[in-house]
Scaffold this active site. Structure first.
Site, mmCIF file in Angstrom:
data_model
loop_
_atom_site.group_PDB
_atom_site.id
_atom_site.type_symbol
_atom_site.label_atom_id
_atom_site.label_comp_id
_atom_site.label_asym_id
_atom_site.label_seq_id
_atom_site.Cartn_x
_atom_site.Cartn_y
_atom_site.Cartn_z
ATOM 1 N N SER A 104 14.564 28.646 27.212
ATOM 2 C CA SER A 104 13.471 27.683 27.326
ATOM 3 C C SER A 104 12.629 27.738 26.746
ATOM 4 O O SER A 104 12.730 28.039 25.785
ATOM 5 C CB SER A 104 13.044 28.046 28.693
ATOM 6 O OG SER A 104 12.374 28.557 28.372
ATOM 7 N N LYS A 105 11.765 26.134 26.203
ATOM 8 C CA LYS A 105 10.898 25.975 26.202
ATOM 9 C C LYS A 105 10.001 24.225 26.388
ATOM 10 O O LYS A 105 11.255 23.938 27.328
ATOM 11 C CB LYS A 105 11.166 25.141 24.705
ATOM 12 C CG LYS A 105 9.863 25.746 23.398
ATOM 13 C CD LYS A 105 9.910 26.376 23.039
ATOM 14 C CE LYS A 105 8.716 26.783 21.469
ATOM 15 N NZ LYS A 105 9.076 28.255 21.680
#
Ligand code: GLU
Length: 417
Positions: A104-105
């Site tokens: 994720s980010k």
């Protein structure tokens, strides 16, 4: 500098790797999509009483192999496609390291330097509250990235915990030690880079301790790796920050430069004996043994790849090399240790922090570093073997290994419903 879409260019790396591992077309298509992305607006009352509304993102690329894991960055240039590309990269990083996590980010479009501490605190807390349903120790675990650190992670942990009515340190890694952080996390990307470099040099019969090194970036990654390499005897001959930097063939005194930066000064203003001022562009033309891009994305591109004169590149930043530059560098015979392996020490120690939080049992630095070394070198070994078996670059091998594990997880889990 370039106009390629960062997410499109990230997916190209998987296309190349997919040919090596014979990835099924359905799996390939599946891995090219992000599972979910959220765009949020954060209103903040600024110190002067005015209202400013900031935009932010959180993207889960994949939770196939476990809860999503990835950092949060603050930068005025952040875009949703950049965050998708970086979330995608995290999925392959966790898979390559065989950590039971996804990718994720997150990002907020903000120039951190223009905000006061109080404004930053309000922004960080509001962002956390906006993405609350998407995060948690068994959903998505945040971490520091560009322009965020322990302070922001503490605010996130507190906001999440206040909303849940109890302390939940495992929602975020890279926290201060006093509230569930781990020893060794801050230095981890730099320490991990050193372990990989040591192993690479041994295999290539290159003496690391007499190598000349050029580094772009003097932040959390660049300054630590500079310090470690200079302590073991390497000559750091050039180093830059965002405003430019300095070069000296005799080698730079890293300890002095670190205290210079701690006073809030720019590297280019440093006056040392026989030190020459250079630009970030000139850094890439510096003849050296090891080049370490440790700043941001797309710094090595078709316009400067030809000028690069080194034996090895160790990617400290995420995606510092464009795909076109990658081809040019490979043709020149330069060894590239790709980001998802080179800088994975940070992620690895984040994982240790996460499991220490869950167990409420904390390790010492020796254990953190030796476990990190073992995990990084195991991944490196896989990369080396596949690269020589199939005659492919380390980058393609790294994506192929990560991709194969994801494909297997996809096959075993099947599709819902
Ligand atoms: N932001 C770092 C990275 O890009 C760390 C991520 C993490 O520790 O979760 O690898």
């Amino acid at each position: 500098m370039l106009d390629i879409n960062p997410f499109e260019s990230a997916k190209k790396k998987l296309d190349i790797a997919a040919e090596v591992i014979d990835l099924k077309p359905n799996t390939l298509e599946y891995l090219k999509k992000v599972e979910r992305s959220l765009i949020v607006s954060m209103p903040v009352v600024m110190d002067d009483g005015s209202l400013e509304i900031f935009e932010g993102y959180r993207v889960h690329h994949s939770t196939l192999r476990g809860p999503a894991k990835g950092g949060l960055r603050y930068s005025p240039d952040v875009t949703l496609d950049e965050i998708k590309a970086l979330a995608f990269l995290m999925t392959f990083k966790t898979s390559l390291l065989e950590l039971p996590l996804g990718g994720s980010k997150g990002g907020i479009c903000v120039d951190r330097k223009k905000l006061s501490t109080d404004e930053l605190r309000k922004l960080t807390r509001r962002y956390t509250s906006e993405i609350l349903t998407m995060i948690g120790p068994d959903i998505d675990i945040l971490a520091p990235d560009m322009n965020t650190g322990e302070r922001e992670m503490a605010w996130i942990m507190d906001t999440y915990s206040m909303n849940k009515g109890r302390s939940i340190p495992g929602v975020v890694t890279g926290k201060p030690i006093e509230i569930g952080g781990t020893v060794g996390r801050t230095e981890a990307p730099g320490t991990g880079m050193y372990y990989i470099l040591q192993s690479l040099c041994e295999r290539q019969n290159i003496s690391l301790t007499s190598s000349k090194v050029a580094i772009q970036g003097f932040g959390k990654v660049g300054s630590v790796v500079a310090q470690i390499l200079s302590d073991v005897g390497c000559k750091i001959i050039a180093i830059t920050d965002s405003e430019g930097g300095i070069h000296s063939d005799k080698g730079l005194n890293i300890n002095k430069l670190i205290s210079w930066k701690q006073q809030g000064k720019s590297l280019k203003d440093y006056k040392g004996n026989k030190v020459e001022i250079i630009t970030n562009e000139a850094l890439f033309g510096t003849k050296c043994d090891i080049l370490i891009p440790a700043a941001t994305e797309n710094q090595i591109f078709s316009g400067n790849a030809d000028d690069i004169d080194c034996k090895m590149i160790l990617e400290g930043a995420n995606s510092p090399t464009t795909s076109q530059a990658d081809i040019i560098l490979n043709e020149k015979g330069i060894i590239i240790i790709p980001d998802i392996l080179a800088n994975a020490g940070g992620l690895c120690v984040s994982y240790f922090e996460y499991i220490q939080d869950i167990h409420s049992y904390f390790w010492n630095l020796e254990r953190v570093n030796s476990e990190m070394r073992r995990i990084l070198l195991r991944a490196f070994e896989f990369v080396l073997n596949l690269s020589s078996e199939k005659d492919i670059t380390y980058r393609t091998a790294a994506y192929a290994i990560g991709g194969e594990r994801l494909a297997r997880a996809h096959e075993l889990r099947g599709l819902f419903p």
